[in-house]
Design an enzyme around this catalytic site. Sequence first.
Site, short mmCIF file in Angstrom:
data_model
loop_
_atom_site.label_atom_id
_atom_site.label_comp_id
_atom_site.label_asym_id
_atom_site.label_seq_id
_atom_site.Cartn_x
_atom_site.Cartn_y
_atom_site.Cartn_z
N GLU A 114 -1.36 6.22 -8.49
CA GLU A 114 -1.75 5.31 -9.52
C GLU A 114 -3.15 5.69 -9.72
O GLU A 114 -4.16 4.82 -10.09
CB GLU A 114 -1.62 3.93 -9.47
CG GLU A 114 0.07 3.57 -9.38
CD GLU A 114 0.70 2.23 -9.78
OE1 GLU A 114 -0.48 1.18 -9.65
OE2 GLU A 114 1.63 2.01 -9.87
N GLU A 149 7.91 4.39 -7.34
CA GLU A 149 8.09 3.04 -7.21
C GLU A 149 8.74 2.59 -8.24
O GLU A 149 8.81 2.86 -9.63
CB GLU A 149 6.50 2.38 -7.30
CG GLU A 149 5.77 2.50 -6.05
CD GLU A 149 4.11 2.01 -6.41
OE1 GLU A 149 4.08 0.67 -7.14
OE2 GLU A 149 3.48 2.40 -5.90
O1 AHR Z 1 4.22 -2.34 -5.45
C1 AHR Z 1 3.30 -2.92 -5.57
C2 AHR Z 1 2.14 -2.23 -6.41
O2 AHR Z 1 2.34 -1.56 -7.68
C3 AHR Z 1 1.74 -0.82 -5.67
O3 AHR Z 1 0.73 -1.12 -4.80
C4 AHR Z 1 1.06 -0.02 -6.82
O4 AHR Z 1 1.14 1.20 -6.54
C5 AHR Z 1 1.71 -0.55 -7.94
O5 AHR Z 1 0.83 -0.78 -9.04
#
Ligand code: AHR
Length: 502
Positions: A185, A307
């Site tokens: 990110e 994710e």
């Molecule tokens: O999964 C929780 C968080 O969500 C992670 O650390 C981040 O990459 C995303 O914003």
Amino acid sequence: MGRDSLKYMNRIVVKTQDGDVKISRHIYGHFSEHLGRCIYGGFWVGNDPEAAAAIPNTRGIRNDIVAALRRIKIPNLRWPGGCFADEYHWKDGIGPRQDRPKMINTNWGGVTEDNSFGTHEFLDLCGQLGCEPYICGNVGSGTVQELSQWIEYCNFDGVSPMADLRRKNGRAEPWKVTFWGIGNENWGGGGNMTAEFYADNYRRYATFAQNYGDTRLYKIACGACDFNYDWTRVLMEKAGGQMDGLSIHYYTIPGEWAKKGSATAFNEVEWYTTMRKAARMDELLSKHSAVMDEFDPKCRVRIIVDEWGTWLDVEPGTNPGFLYQQNTLRDALVTGLHFNIFNNHAGRVYMANIAQTVNVLQSVILTEGPKMILTPTYHVFDLYKVHEDAVKLPVYVESETLGGLPALSASASEDGEGRIHVSLTNIDVKQEQEVKIELRGLTLSPSVKATGRILSSENMTAHNTFDKPDTVKVKDFNTVSVSGGSLAVRLPPMSVVTVELA
Ligand code: AHR
């Protein structure tokens, strides 16, 4: 036409002769961050003598969690973050544990991170799980040299400063880690970079991420947040030639960021809102793929959805920075929807990682001291593991719609033994759905055996607790039969099913 007559209009066509691409097993991957009770108080009990005495473990790693994840054939595990990755300095997590420096986990509750779970512990965990490690490097606050040395430490077999340090710390052989993420990110918590700035940085980091011996690195660039197609365009244009994968993150949040919605107390409207938001994964993959097609029509660079999952309000009374949420039948349906979408995009999607494995967000496992429960989401992984590395069969779904969303979703594959598996979801909270599945290209004699397994409940908020761990569990599914050369299936409301044809 009344609803009763509409419900017989469901039809699914599976093109059994048109299998083209493999559904990578890595689509069924996981993500574990130094966040809340995922590592500490989850996988790892190695630095708490009382917990270690009460909970059977191997070198500090819980045996019950390892056994449960092996049962669903976990293919890979991403670590150490997430946001945590961009403030993690790997050298703090090696060597004698008592000498490791402490740090503040600024992203997740401001708690002290004692670095007792580091590179050796993570790679031991992956070894016990029998899965591939996926390590995410620090681009936000780290250096090119730091990442380059981490790779040398893990993968180099000869004499070198990092390989010698690894041996001094007790590991003779290189681990041969293939999957490396170059930041996380970086458009946000990973450095607030522009796409252009990150693309240049990606190229620098990737240049010094070396292959050693026969270990060919699979380099994953930080991709877009949700629907930011410009990010994908810039990355593909400027750095596409140097990457193997480009990540995407997308969370299903039923409400707003400030009030996401309860994990266990929700109504029918919120159920459908959640499904609608989850189904947007399809749009997201189609549109990012379309941009990638312009630069890479042969799909060499793959999408890594590293994710995904539901993000809900934390359980009342728990640390808001720990992101601990319960998991209901609704999460199971979200999982089935995602897996069907991933399977159907298998030509471009190579990996996906649910956030997160234990005790954080849409977990497959929850723990409380020595107790462990499997969530409804875990059981969907169990139903879909048959698709790992099987050949994708194209499906065409014609389904009743509910508020603009099809009631049914499906995906199918053929495994190495010639078995065909069709997985289906019915998001309808009230109605059973009858569906005729036509297996085009296959003559179904009445002797063909169709069996099935189902996850369902009459209650949309059904979930497993430490007192009642088996409220939601997989059962045999019997309302499937071969009839007139097709499969006739009756799917109960709110169900996820996998049918096997052998
Ligand atoms: O999964 C929780 C968080 O969500 C992670 O650390 C981040 O990459 C995303 O914003």
